[in-house]
Design a protein around this motif. Structure first.
Motif, PDB file in Angstrom:
ATOM      1  N   ALA B 134      -1.646   2.633  -3.032  1.00 42.41           N
ATOM      2  CA  ALA B 134      -0.702   1.534  -3.369  1.00 42.41           C
ATOM      3  C   ALA B 134       0.759   1.821  -3.413  1.00 42.41           C
ATOM      4  N   ASP B 164      12.739  -4.643  -4.035  1.00 41.20           N
ATOM      5  CA  ASP B 164      11.427  -4.775  -3.224  1.00 41.20           C
ATOM      6  C   ASP B 164      10.346  -5.656  -3.565  1.00 41.20           C
ATOM      7  N   SER B 165      10.396  -6.750  -2.770  1.00 42.13           N
ATOM      8  CA  SER B 165       9.450  -7.807  -3.345  1.00 42.13           C
ATOM      9  C   SER B 165       8.063  -7.334  -3.439  1.00 42.13           C
ATOM     10  N   ARG B 166       7.707  -6.007  -2.872  1.00 42.01           N
ATOM     11  CA  ARG B 166       6.248  -5.712  -2.879  1.00 42.01           C
ATOM     12  C   ARG B 166       5.945  -5.209  -4.135  1.00 42.01           C
ATOM     13  N   TYR B 167       6.816  -4.772  -4.841  1.00 44.61           N
ATOM     14  CA  TYR B 167       6.658  -4.002  -6.223  1.00 44.61           C
ATOM     15  C   TYR B 167       7.426  -4.883  -7.320  1.00 44.61           C
ATOM     16  N   LYS B 205       4.036  -1.810 -10.524  1.00 43.42           N
ATOM     17  CA  LYS B 205       3.171  -2.519  -9.788  1.00 43.42           C
ATOM     18  C   LYS B 205       3.115  -2.795  -8.529  1.00 43.42           C
ATOM     19  N   ASN B 206       1.976  -2.717  -7.704  1.00 39.56           N
ATOM     20  CA  ASN B 206       2.113  -3.181  -6.512  1.00 39.56           C
ATOM     21  C   ASN B 206       1.586  -4.560  -6.626  1.00 39.56           C
ATOM     22  N   GLN B 207       2.461  -5.391  -6.047  1.00 40.70           N
ATOM     23  CA  GLN B 207       2.069  -6.976  -6.374  1.00 40.70           C
ATOM     24  C   GLN B 207       0.682  -7.394  -5.330  1.00 40.70           C
ATOM     25  N   GLU B 208       0.629  -6.610  -4.385  1.00 41.34           N
ATOM     26  CA  GLU B 208      -0.437  -7.098  -3.271  1.00 41.34           C
ATOM     27  C   GLU B 208      -1.880  -6.609  -3.903  1.00 41.34           C
ATOM     28  N   SER B 209      -1.781  -5.602  -4.376  1.00 45.35           N
ATOM     29  CA  SER B 209      -3.029  -4.728  -4.587  1.00 45.35           C
ATOM     30  C   SER B 209      -3.305  -4.799  -6.169  1.00 45.35           C
ATOM     31  N   ASP B 210      -2.126  -5.205  -6.822  1.00 47.38           N
ATOM     32  CA  ASP B 210      -2.359  -5.349  -8.318  1.00 47.38           C
ATOM     33  C   ASP B 210      -2.550  -4.037  -9.172  1.00 47.38           C
TER      34      ASP B 210
END
Lengths: 312, 339
Positions: B134, B164-167, B205-210
């Motif tokens: 992640a 960074d919107s991914r996190y 938190k990784n927004q994609e994988s939670d």
């Protein structure tokens, strides 16, 4: 849980490594056949190292899954403080795998590598270091002159020809006896040695009053760790036979490959005494028909398969 | 001189390292006082590691100048094939000095370092790898939430995640049992423990994988990718075990832009230097667990042909073994004798 403070926290200083790490790789899977005398060879090798080396060094031995007798000997030497770093590998990672480990982990700024079947003579390290100092572009220095294919030292020649302060000489500088000593140790016949000796010459470089022959070999060399580290990891999937890539890469990267002018190390091979195979068994049988090509090929196959069964 | 060809040149395969390598450092100068139970605790560590690790791995033990009894015990473990690489240093090079060897030389793609008093629980590797997947920019991943910020707020690499919107930077409140266990492991006084219950831990938190991870990692145990490990050495190593030297690892990792992260659940436990009922129960729980294919680690998977399997059984049979050895030696002598 932790109770009390770890006494290690009160250790204010730890020994610092010597400038030179002498590193050896041993692989003696059993004391029979090819390896019948290998433990004696190893003892001779280490004994000569301790006896002939005056410059301070740390000794690192990487044991590539040898038999218990060999490990016991190395363990004793380590307990006595004669080997500073002993690495016991449960599996044979090959000479390349051991090099990968040594060239990256050895703590010295200079690494003096040797196979475990080398006899060291007085001055071997000092003279090698002298050459490294006089030729800062040197990548590896072997402590005995020899004649090797030019393909492995083209960069050395090219560099030498461009330097105004380097004297380059070509001729027969290597005494026949010195040449023969090494070539015979490889199992080559004297007849073949004479033919090779007549067909090649030596190249000698001199800079700042220090002379060196052009050439080097991977069975023993002294090298700056910073240079060796550039070539790892070696991609080697076999225990032996692929290590020439060090010679090739060293030359391709423009580093010098040099030797001392005198034979300060000697390749012992797998037998201490020439002329006889002594492994506690009966004398070698002289059965001429075994050397007939098809018979020999078949027997060698069986011989190799038994080795594989025991050691893979 | 050389007689015959070295059998090692006959095309045998050299050992290829596993993807995962686990390394630990031993320093037991005597078996008294602080170190009275250290060897036993180390054996619990190895047992838990074998039981709780569901992937094959190579085990490296760096002995930093332990006493003769401990060295003998390590040799014995080597003989039992429980240790893949045993490095014996005549002197104590310090923890950072031993790290210099480990991080420079271990050939494995993933290197797990653990002190020799760490208990591993099932799932530690999976959880650590989840975090690594992640957060590929992770340089150190501990399998226990990190409570101490060893860099005292000076770490900067995680700041790259801001914006960074991914996190998402979040807070994590560990359960009190997790804090209790951590405090027990380090023998924390009430005064030291109190803030742990009152403050959340910084997390990401990784927004994609939670997948969520605590920001920060512990020197006690961590996973470090080889490509990161190679960049952090050499570390300064002049003292036995000083935070100033071990912390240089954290600063280098942070300067290189790699993250310090840890799992939210405690998959490892600091056993320390004493044994207790609770600890022994915990050890039993892990090592008695039937699940893990324990030693995937020690299973070799070289496929052999039927004739090779038969031949192997024959050469290993006590009745035939000596005949094969004699045949081997005879062939060596005959084939390499002068005509």
């Amino acid at each position: 849980m932790r109770v009390g403070q770890n006494p290690a926290k009160s250790i204010d200083s730890v020994p610092q490594p010597q400038r030179v790490t002498v590193a050896l790789v041993s692989y003696i899977p059993f004391l029979g056949g090819y390896y019948a005398q290998s433990l004696e060879v190893l003892k001779t090798c280490l004994g000569s190292l301790w006896e002939a080396t005056r410059t301070a060094f740390d000794l690192l031995v990487f044991d590539n899954a040898s038999c218990n007798e060999v490990r016991g000997y190395l363990q004793d030497a380590h307990s006595q403080g004669r080997i500073q770093y002993l690495v016991l590998s449960d599996k044979n990672v090959g000479k390349g795998g051991a090099w990968n480990f040594i060239f990256q982990a050895a703590p010295g700024e200079i690494i003096a590598y040797a196979d475990s079947d080398i006899l060291f003579r007085r001055g071997w390290l000092e003279r090698s270091l002298e050459i490294l100092a006089a030729f800062p572009q040197a990548g590896m220095v072997t402590a005995r002159p020899m004649r090797t294919p030019e393909a492995f030292y083209t960069s050395t020649l090219e560099w030498a020809r461009q330097q105004a302060d380097v004297q380059l000489e070509q001729g027969n500088f290597l005494p026949w006896e010195t040449y023969l000593e090494h070539v015979l140790s490889l199992g080559t016949s004297e007849e073949q040695a004479r033919e090779w000796f007549a067909s090649r010459q030596d190249i000698r470089l001199t800079r700042q009053g220090v002379s060196a022959h052009v050439s080097a070999a991977h069975f023993q060399f002294t090298a700056p760790k910073s240079i060796l580290a550039q070539f790892v990891p070696f991609d080697m999937d076999r225990p032996m036979g692929q290590v020439r890539s060090l010679d090739e890469q060293m030359n391709a990267s423009g580093y010098l490959r040099l030797t001392t002018c005198d034979p300060l190390v000697k390749h012992l091979g797998n037998r201490i005494e020439a002329g006889s195979i002594q492994d506690g068994a009966r004398p070698a049988p002289k059965l001429g028909f075994l050397h007939l090509p098809p018979v020999k090929k078949a027997l060698l196959r069986i011989y190799d398969e038994i080795f594989r069964l025991y050691h893979t | 001189m050389r007689t015959g060809a070295n059998p090692a040149k006959a095309g045998l395969p050299a050992y290829q390292s596993k993807r995962l390598g686990i390394a630990t450092i031993m320093y037991i100068p005597s078996q008294e006082g602080y170190f009275e139970h250290s060897l036993e605790i180390f054996t619990h560590m190895i047992a838990s590691l074998r039981a709780a690790t569901d992937q094959p791995f190579d085990l490296l033990v760096f002995d930093n100048g332990s006493c003769a009894e401990v060295v003998a015990a390590l040799r014995s473990l080597c003989d039992q094939k429980q240790i893949d690489w045993l490095i014996q240093s005549k002197h104590n090079l310090g923890k950072a000095g031993a790290w210099n060897w480990i991080f420079a030389a271990m050939p494995n793609e993933l290197i797990c370092y653990a002190d020799s008093d760490v208990l591993f629980r099932p799932g530690w590797l999976k959880a650590s790898l989840e975090v690594l997947d992640a957060f590929p920019q992770a340089g150190m991943i501990s399998a226990q939430p990190n409570f101490y910020d060893v860099m005292s707020g000076e770490g900067k690499a995680h700041l790259n995640l801001t914006g960074d919107s991914r996190y998402a930077l979040i807070e994590y409140w560990p359960r009190s049992e997790i804090i209790d266990e951590f405090c027990l492991g380090i023998g924390a006084s009430d005064e030291i423990a109190e803030p742990f219950y009152k403050n959340p831990l910084p997390a990401v938190k990784n927004q994609e994988s939670d997948v969520e991870a605590v920001i920060g990692a512990s020197h006690m145990q961590f996973l470090i990718p080889r490509q990161v490990a190679r960049q952090v050495v050499p570390l300064p190593a002049t003292m036995g075990l000083r935070r100033t030297e071990t912390m240089s690892l954290d600063y280098k990792i942070d300067e290189l832009g790699f993250l310090h992260l840890s799992t939210q659940q405690p998959y490892v436990f600091h056993m320390g230097n004493t044994l207790s009922e609770r600890l022994l129960d915990e050890v039993k729980k892990v090592t008695g667990a039937p699940a893990a294919p324990t030693a995937g680690a020690k299973q070799e998977t070289v496929r052999k042909a039927a004739w090779q399997r038969l031949a192997l059984r024959l050469v290993q049979h006590p009745r035939f073994n000596r005949h094969f050895v004699r045949l081997y030696n005879f062939l060596f002598q005959a084939l390499h004798s002068k005509r």
